[in-house]
Structures are given as structure tokens and as C-alpha cells.
Design a protein around this motif. Structure first.
Motif, mmCIF file in Angstrom:
data_model
loop_
_atom_site.group_PDB
_atom_site.id
_atom_site.type_symbol
_atom_site.label_atom_id
_atom_site.label_comp_id
_atom_site.label_asym_id
_atom_site.label_seq_id
_atom_site.Cartn_x
_atom_site.Cartn_y
_atom_site.Cartn_z
ATOM 1 N N THR A 217 32.335 44.630 30.565
ATOM 2 C CA THR A 217 31.692 44.830 31.076
ATOM 3 C C THR A 217 32.513 44.776 32.828
ATOM 4 N N GLN A 218 32.878 42.987 33.291
ATOM 5 C CA GLN A 218 33.530 43.071 33.710
ATOM 6 C C GLN A 218 34.272 43.153 34.865
ATOM 7 N N ILE A 219 35.173 43.717 33.649
ATOM 8 C CA ILE A 219 36.834 44.384 33.413
ATOM 9 C C ILE A 219 36.209 45.277 34.072
ATOM 10 N N MET A 220 35.505 46.828 33.303
ATOM 11 C CA MET A 220 35.181 47.926 33.283
ATOM 12 C C MET A 220 35.122 48.099 34.689
ATOM 13 N N ASP A 221 33.957 46.977 35.555
ATOM 14 C CA ASP A 221 33.775 47.385 36.716
ATOM 15 C C ASP A 221 34.574 47.497 37.768
ATOM 16 N N LYS A 222 35.253 46.352 37.178
ATOM 17 C CA LYS A 222 36.450 46.229 37.791
ATOM 18 C C LYS A 222 37.371 47.694 38.146
ATOM 19 N N LEU A 223 38.167 48.132 37.196
ATOM 20 C CA LEU A 223 38.613 49.430 36.215
ATOM 21 C C LEU A 223 38.047 50.454 37.293
ATOM 22 N N ASN A 224 36.092 50.503 38.172
ATOM 23 C CA ASN A 224 35.776 51.907 37.951
ATOM 24 C C ASN A 224 35.675 51.677 39.297
ATOM 25 N N ASN A 225 36.099 50.677 39.945
ATOM 26 C CA ASN A 225 35.933 50.646 41.437
ATOM 27 C C ASN A 225 37.213 50.200 41.958
ATOM 28 N N GLY A 226 38.005 50.132 41.882
ATOM 29 C CA GLY A 226 39.005 50.476 42.613
ATOM 30 C C GLY A 226 39.779 48.793 42.848
ATOM 31 N N THR A 227 39.083 47.604 42.287
ATOM 32 C CA THR A 227 39.758 46.737 42.479
ATOM 33 C C THR A 227 41.017 46.154 41.869
ATOM 34 N N ILE A 228 41.360 46.576 40.499
ATOM 35 C CA ILE A 228 42.018 46.794 39.339
ATOM 36 C C ILE A 228 43.113 48.494 39.935
ATOM 37 N N ASN A 229 43.551 48.434 40.614
ATOM 38 C CA ASN A 229 44.913 49.316 41.172
ATOM 39 C C ASN A 229 45.873 49.503 40.521
ATOM 40 N N ILE A 230 47.327 50.011 41.249
ATOM 41 C CA ILE A 230 48.462 50.020 40.885
ATOM 42 C C ILE A 230 49.134 47.954 41.416
ATOM 43 N N ASN A 231 48.939 48.652 42.221
ATOM 44 C CA ASN A 231 49.546 46.589 42.341
ATOM 45 C C ASN A 231 49.394 45.500 41.366
ATOM 46 N N ASN A 232 47.901 45.906 40.391
ATOM 47 C CA ASN A 232 47.890 44.905 39.817
ATOM 48 C C ASN A 232 47.649 44.969 38.654
ATOM 49 N N LYS A 233 48.211 45.934 37.895
ATOM 50 C CA LYS A 233 47.994 46.620 36.412
ATOM 51 C C LYS A 233 48.642 45.845 35.863
ATOM 52 N N GLN A 234 49.719 45.367 35.658
ATOM 53 C CA GLN A 234 50.092 44.127 34.654
ATOM 54 C C GLN A 234 49.484 42.897 35.150
ATOM 55 N N LYS A 235 49.021 42.253 36.150
ATOM 56 C CA LYS A 235 48.557 41.283 36.103
ATOM 57 C C LYS A 235 46.900 41.507 35.043
ATOM 58 N N ALA A 236 46.674 42.785 35.610
ATOM 59 C CA ALA A 236 45.030 42.530 34.338
ATOM 60 C C ALA A 236 45.473 42.651 33.472
ATOM 61 N N ILE A 237 46.713 43.757 32.791
ATOM 62 C CA ILE A 237 47.146 43.261 31.141
ATOM 63 C C ILE A 237 46.643 41.882 30.727
ATOM 64 N N THR A 238 47.786 41.516 31.606
ATOM 65 C CA THR A 238 48.191 39.725 30.817
ATOM 66 C C THR A 238 47.125 39.024 31.123
ATOM 67 N N TYR A 239 45.871 38.738 32.144
ATOM 68 C CA TYR A 239 44.574 37.808 31.851
ATOM 69 C C TYR A 239 43.782 38.907 30.548
ATOM 70 N N ILE A 240 43.709 40.270 30.082
ATOM 71 C CA ILE A 240 43.039 40.756 29.066
ATOM 72 C C ILE A 240 43.675 39.951 27.655
ATOM 73 N N ARG A 241 44.967 40.223 27.570
ATOM 74 C CA ARG A 241 45.316 40.166 26.448
ATOM 75 C C ARG A 241 45.598 38.083 26.651
ATOM 76 N N SER A 242 45.332 37.392 27.354
ATOM 77 C CA SER A 242 45.391 36.302 27.603
ATOM 78 C C SER A 242 43.886 36.040 26.930
ATOM 79 N N ILE A 243 42.768 36.186 26.740
ATOM 80 C CA ILE A 243 41.448 36.244 26.585
ATOM 81 C C ILE A 243 41.538 36.565 25.159
ATOM 82 N N ALA A 244 42.568 37.349 24.577
ATOM 83 C CA ALA A 244 42.982 37.741 23.401
ATOM 84 C C ALA A 244 43.114 36.597 22.761
ATOM 85 N N ASN A 245 44.251 36.463 23.270
ATOM 86 C CA ASN A 245 44.916 35.206 23.061
ATOM 87 C C ASN A 245 43.940 33.501 22.621
ATOM 88 N N GLY A 246 43.453 33.884 23.239
ATOM 89 C CA GLY A 246 42.556 32.567 23.429
ATOM 90 C C GLY A 246 42.951 31.616 24.098
#
Length: 190
Positions: free
Chosen positions: A161-190
């Protein structure tokens, strides 16, 4: 369909001047010299005017004195659009100076100039308390990529929910897209 031409404001607002920011005490600012240089690179015809005022004796000064303090005023014109900023004469702690000297008045004029330039977009994010200028929004494909990473990562509902909120409100944007994906992957890898 023809691509919409960006306004001068949109061009200036997107210039990243974070590497030029300076800190004095607890305040972050863009030096007037950096602001002028970056402005004139794109708009060499830009001009500015330091307003002058007559005192009670008729002497012309680049400041005005009122019952509540000393003020300076600068107008910057870019692409035919004038923007005016009024700035009190302040010390490094942002406190009004009761009897400013020439150096303090000049310093306030330069701060006022930088702020008047910011009204045209350049460095405006600094005065809004933000670290970075606005970025282009994500495309539908970019958003799909991030949602796909979220689905693969199987993150907890609250994080999702937090990540989707950031995605929908523009906090995640073209400049930090890759950083967001890296963060999501780090969550998945524990």
C-alpha cells in the motif's frame, strides 16, 4: 499530434542545481552567482533590476526603510516575463538587521536576486524545502514495471500500500524509478 512546447518556466524548473546548493548554518540556498550563471546559459537576454527608493532627504538608495525594517526589491525578466521579489535585510540567522551596513544590504540584494530567479523556476524546489527539482512522471509502462516487481516480491500488504501510494502520488518518478525497483527487490530478498 504535435508535441507541446515547454514553457521557459518548465525548462528552468527541471534544471537540477542540487550540486550547486550551499549550506549556511541550518539554511540551504543557491548562491546568486550560480543562479545567474545557470539562468544566463539558457536565457542570455534575461535582465534584472534592483529597485531604488528616495529617503526622507531625497537621497536615492537600493533599499527602503520602513517602521518594521529595511527591505530590498529585485525584478528579474525572463522571456519577456517580469517577476519581482521583496526581501528583508536579514542576518545569517534570518533575523532582521536594525541598522544594516552596505555589505549586509548588498548581501540581501543578492539573496533577493536568487529568489527572483527562482520565481521563474530555477532552484524553486530549494525554497520549497525539497532536495530535487520536479521530474517527469512515469509512463504507463514504467508503472506496470513497478507493479510487476511488487507482485513478484510478494511484499506485505502495508508495504504494498505504501509503495502504491508513492507510485500514484508521483513520489516515485522517472528519476527514482530504478531506485524504487531496487528497493522492492531488496524487500523480496529479505
Amino acid at each position: 499530434m504535435a508535441e507541446k512546447k515547454k514553457s521557459y518556466f518548465e525548462l528552468l524548473e527541471r534544471i537540477d542545481v542540487t550540486h550547486l546548493m550551499e549550506k549556511k548554518g541550518r539554511f540551504t540556498y543557491l548562491s546568486w552567482a550560480h543562479a545567474v550563471r545557470e539562468l544566463r546559459r539558457l536565457f542570455p537576454e534575461a535582465t534584472w533590476e534592483v529597485h531604488e527608493y528616495a529617503d526622507k532627504d531625497g537621497e536615492i538608495n537600493p533599499y527602503m526603510h520602513t517602521d518594521c525594517g529595511y527591505f530590498v526589491k529585485v525584478t528579474v525578466t525572463v522571456d519577456g516575463v517580469p517577476m519581482t521579489q521583496i526581501h528583508p535585510v536579514l542576518d545569517n540567522y534570518n533575523k532582521a538587521i536594525e541598522n544594516p551596513n552596505a555589505f549586509e544590504i548588498n548581501t540581501s540584494i543578492q539573496r533577493c536576486l536568487a529568489k527572483a530567479i527562482a520565481l521563474h523556476g530555477l532552484g524553486l524546489h530549494i525554497f520549497a524545502g525539497e532536495d530535487l527539482p520536479p521530474s517527469d512522471p512515469l509512463t504507463a509502462q514504467d508503472k506496470s514495471d513497478i507493479v510487476a516487481e511488487l507482485e513478484k516480491a510478494k511484499v506485505e500488504k502495508e508495504q504494498y500500500t505504501q509503495i502504491m501510494d508513492k507510485l500514484n502520488n508521483g513520489t516515485i518518478n522517472i528519476n527514482n524509478k530504478q531506485k524504487a525497483i531496487t528497493y522492492i527487490r531488496s524487500i523480496a530478498n529479505g
